[in-house]
Write a protein that holds these residues in place. Structure first.
Motif, short mmCIF file in Angstrom:
data_model
loop_
_atom_site.label_atom_id
_atom_site.label_comp_id
_atom_site.label_asym_id
_atom_site.label_seq_id
_atom_site.Cartn_x
_atom_site.Cartn_y
_atom_site.Cartn_z
N ALA A 57 0.83 -1.20 0.00
CA ALA A 57 0.00 0.00 0.00
C ALA A 57 0.87 1.25 0.00
N LEU A 58 1.94 1.25 0.79
CA LEU A 58 2.85 2.40 0.83
C LEU A 58 3.51 2.62 -0.52
N PHE A 59 4.04 1.57 -1.12
CA PHE A 59 4.76 1.70 -2.39
C PHE A 59 3.83 2.16 -3.52
N SER A 60 2.61 1.64 -3.55
CA SER A 60 1.71 1.99 -4.65
C SER A 60 1.14 3.40 -4.51
N SER A 61 1.28 4.01 -3.34
CA SER A 61 0.80 5.39 -3.17
C SER A 61 1.86 6.43 -3.52
N GLN A 62 3.02 6.00 -3.99
CA GLN A 62 4.12 6.92 -4.29
C GLN A 62 3.98 7.52 -5.69
N SER A 63 4.60 8.66 -5.84
CA SER A 63 4.60 9.37 -7.11
C SER A 63 5.88 9.04 -7.88
N PHE A 64 5.71 8.73 -9.16
CA PHE A 64 6.86 8.42 -10.01
C PHE A 64 7.86 9.57 -10.04
N GLU A 65 7.37 10.80 -10.14
CA GLU A 65 8.24 11.96 -10.25
C GLU A 65 9.07 12.16 -8.97
N GLU A 66 8.46 11.94 -7.82
CA GLU A 66 9.17 12.11 -6.55
C GLU A 66 10.26 11.06 -6.35
N LEU A 67 9.99 9.85 -6.82
CA LEU A 67 10.95 8.76 -6.62
C LEU A 67 12.12 8.81 -7.60
N GLN A 68 12.07 9.69 -8.56
CA GLN A 68 13.18 9.78 -9.51
C GLN A 68 14.43 10.38 -8.87
N GLY A 69 14.26 11.20 -7.85
CA GLY A 69 15.41 11.79 -7.17
C GLY A 69 15.83 10.95 -5.97
N ILE A 70 17.07 11.14 -5.55
CA ILE A 70 17.61 10.38 -4.42
C ILE A 70 16.87 10.70 -3.13
N GLU A 71 16.45 11.95 -2.98
CA GLU A 71 15.72 12.36 -1.77
C GLU A 71 14.39 11.63 -1.66
N GLY A 72 13.72 11.42 -2.78
CA GLY A 72 12.46 10.69 -2.78
C GLY A 72 12.65 9.24 -2.35
N LYS A 73 13.75 8.63 -2.81
CA LYS A 73 14.04 7.24 -2.42
C LYS A 73 14.37 7.15 -0.93
N ARG A 74 15.14 8.13 -0.44
CA ARG A 74 15.47 8.15 0.99
C ARG A 74 14.22 8.34 1.84
N ALA A 75 13.33 9.22 1.40
CA ALA A 75 12.09 9.46 2.14
C ALA A 75 11.23 8.19 2.16
N LEU A 76 11.17 7.48 1.04
CA LEU A 76 10.40 6.23 0.98
C LEU A 76 11.00 5.19 1.92
N ARG A 77 12.33 5.10 1.95
CA ARG A 77 12.99 4.15 2.85
C ARG A 77 12.68 4.50 4.31
#
Length: 173
Positions: A122-142
């Motif tokens: 549920a968490l992963f599918s609620s993410q935005s593609f554009e936000e996850l393109q940057g390293i900060e987005g990946k860190r925030a998701l982690r």
């Protein structure tokens, strides 16, 4: 006869004294090797002295335990469709592991794996593609995934247990 006995005890060519010298040198060498091995063992091996030297204020660091977060079918990855502003379909594939320091936490993770997988999906599918393109987005998701799993562990075993969530593979398309 007394003269003959002393002559027989000391050979004229000195071979007897050479044998004694070789035996003495060999014994000294064996003792030195044994002492060196013992010294090496006590200096390099973790001993009871190191454990006794640890104080109560300074906890002993346990080895890390890594638990693969898997679906019920045993698949080692999550595959979800991401939200996107360009109205195209984008996918995320992530391999996830939970890092802890306790075998008990590992057992709890295994026991509650269906709940963990459902909430991470549920968490992963609620993410935005554009936000996850940057390293900060990946860190925030982690960080969000770590908080999510820690909250599940707090609820189930009374402690966060999990140090961090790691993405061992992270692919977006």
């Amino acid at each position: 006869m007394a003269g003959n006995e002393t002559a027989e005890e000391t050979p004229a060519d000195g071979k007897g004294s050479n044998k004694k010298l070789i035996i003495i040198i060999a014994l000294v060498g064996v003792l030195m090797l044994g002492g060196g091995a013992g010294l090496t063992y006590f200096l390099l091996a973790p001993g009871e002295q190191a454990a006794a030297g640890a104080t109560a204020a300074e906890p002993v660091q346990q080895d890390a335990v890594y638990t693969k977060v898997r679906t019920l079918e045993g698949k080692p990855s999550f595959v979800v469709t991401l939200q996107s502003e360009d109205n195209k379909r984008h996918y995320l594939q992530a391999f996830v592991e939970a890092k802890s320091r306790s075998p008990e936490v590992d057992a709890a993770l295994q026991l509650h794996m269906p709940l963990i997988v459902a909430r991470l999906n549920a968490l992963f599918s609620s993410q935005s593609f554009e936000e996850l393109q940057g390293i900060e987005g990946k860190r925030a998701l982690r960080a969000e995934a770590t908080e999510l799993v820690q909250s599940i562990m707090q609820e189930k075993i009374g402690q966060p247990g999990v140090e961090t969530i790691l993405f061992t593979n992270f692919v977006m398309q």
